[in-house]
Design a protein around this motif. Structure first.
Motif, short mmCIF file in Angstrom:
data_model
loop_
_atom_site.label_atom_id
_atom_site.label_comp_id
_atom_site.label_asym_id
_atom_site.label_seq_id
_atom_site.Cartn_x
_atom_site.Cartn_y
_atom_site.Cartn_z
N ARG A 20 17.85 7.37 -1.98
CA ARG A 20 16.75 6.37 -1.71
C ARG A 20 15.70 7.17 -1.09
NH1 ARG A 20 18.61 1.91 2.39
NH2 ARG A 20 16.53 1.41 1.92
N SER A 21 14.64 6.67 -1.13
CA SER A 21 13.37 7.56 -0.75
C SER A 21 12.04 6.34 -0.45
CB SER A 21 12.66 8.69 -1.51
OG SER A 21 12.22 7.85 -2.77
N HIS A 22 11.23 6.85 0.38
CA HIS A 22 10.18 5.89 0.81
C HIS A 22 8.99 6.42 0.39
CE1 HIS A 22 12.44 3.46 4.21
NE2 HIS A 22 13.20 3.44 2.89
N THR A 23 8.07 5.48 -0.14
CA THR A 23 6.82 6.24 -0.70
C THR A 23 5.52 5.25 -0.12
OG1 THR A 23 7.86 6.94 -2.90
CG2 THR A 23 5.38 6.74 -2.66
N PHE A 24 4.51 5.86 0.21
CA PHE A 24 3.44 5.41 0.89
C PHE A 24 2.10 5.46 0.10
CE2 PHE A 24 6.58 5.85 4.11
CZ PHE A 24 6.83 4.78 4.61
N ILE A 25 1.58 4.71 -0.59
CA ILE A 25 0.58 5.23 -1.36
C ILE A 25 -0.53 4.38 -0.75
CG2 ILE A 25 -0.57 5.38 -3.64
CD1 ILE A 25 2.29 5.53 -4.67
N VAL A 26 -1.95 4.86 -0.40
CA VAL A 26 -3.05 4.57 0.26
C VAL A 26 -4.22 4.60 -0.82
CG1 VAL A 26 -4.53 4.55 1.78
CG2 VAL A 26 -2.09 5.22 2.55
N PHE A 27 -4.84 3.31 -1.00
CA PHE A 27 -5.99 3.23 -1.86
C PHE A 27 -7.13 2.77 -1.21
CE2 PHE A 27 -2.42 2.50 -4.77
CZ PHE A 27 -2.51 3.57 -5.76
N SER A 28 -8.29 3.09 -1.55
CA SER A 28 -9.52 2.81 -0.89
C SER A 28 -9.87 1.48 -1.04
CB SER A 28 -10.72 3.76 -1.42
OG SER A 28 -11.00 3.57 -2.93
N GLU A 29 -9.30 0.72 -2.18
CA GLU A 29 -9.91 -0.80 -2.31
C GLU A 29 -8.56 -1.59 -2.73
OE1 GLU A 29 -12.79 -0.80 -5.51
OE2 GLU A 29 -13.97 0.42 -4.11
N LEU A 30 -8.47 -2.92 -2.55
CA LEU A 30 -7.38 -3.66 -2.76
C LEU A 30 -7.24 -3.76 -4.19
CD1 LEU A 30 -5.28 -5.57 -1.84
CD2 LEU A 30 -7.06 -7.42 -1.72
N LEU A 57 8.11 -3.38 -3.37
CA LEU A 57 6.93 -2.96 -3.42
C LEU A 57 5.83 -3.72 -2.92
CD1 LEU A 57 5.09 -1.36 -6.71
CD2 LEU A 57 4.06 -2.55 -5.02
N ASP A 58 5.40 -3.35 -1.71
CA ASP A 58 4.47 -4.39 -0.93
C ASP A 58 2.95 -3.77 -0.73
OD1 ASP A 58 6.67 -6.09 0.07
OD2 ASP A 58 7.05 -4.41 1.29
N ILE A 59 1.98 -4.48 -0.87
CA ILE A 59 0.57 -4.28 -0.67
C ILE A 59 0.19 -4.69 0.90
CG2 ILE A 59 -1.57 -4.78 -1.28
CD1 ILE A 59 -0.72 -4.82 -4.06
N VAL A 60 -0.14 -3.75 1.74
CA VAL A 60 -0.43 -4.26 3.08
C VAL A 60 -1.72 -3.57 3.46
CG1 VAL A 60 2.02 -4.45 3.71
CG2 VAL A 60 0.94 -2.26 4.13
N ALA A 61 -2.48 -4.03 4.38
CA ALA A 61 -3.62 -3.25 5.00
C ALA A 61 -3.43 -2.17 6.05
CB ALA A 61 -4.68 -4.53 5.28
N VAL A 62 -4.13 -1.09 6.10
CA VAL A 62 -3.81 -0.18 7.03
C VAL A 62 -4.71 -0.69 8.16
CG1 VAL A 62 -4.21 1.97 7.81
CG2 VAL A 62 -3.40 1.61 5.57
N LYS A 63 -4.18 -0.79 9.32
CA LYS A 63 -4.99 -1.29 10.31
C LYS A 63 -5.48 -0.33 11.44
CE LYS A 63 -4.64 -5.80 10.31
NZ LYS A 63 -5.99 -6.58 10.08
#
Length: 66
Positions: A20-30, A57-63
């Motif tokens: 298993r692994s966890h991946t976090f990918i951050v995008f500048s726009e939704l 696979l979830d899309i969330v906002a970075v607060k």
């Protein structure tokens, strides 16, 4: 990955269970995040052939960041 439109950062982690692994990918726009998620979800057959299974696979906002 570095060529993805809107990509800001990517993090790939090890997990206690090596399968298993966890991946976090951050995008500048939704819109870019949604397009990436749609692409991943639409590629399930190739992932399975490669031994990869997408559990969530979830899309969330970075607060906030530090």
């Amino acid at each position: 990955m570095s060529q993805l439109p809107g990509l800001t950062k990517g993090y790939w982690s090890d997990y206690e269970d090596p399968a298993r692994s966890h991946t976090f990918i951050v995008f500048s726009e939704l819109d870019a995040a949604v397009a990436f998620a749609d692409s991943v979800r639409g590629n399930a057959e190739n992932q399975t052939r490669s031994g990869v299974r997408n559990i969530s696979l979830d899309i969330v906002a970075v607060k906030a960041t530090t």
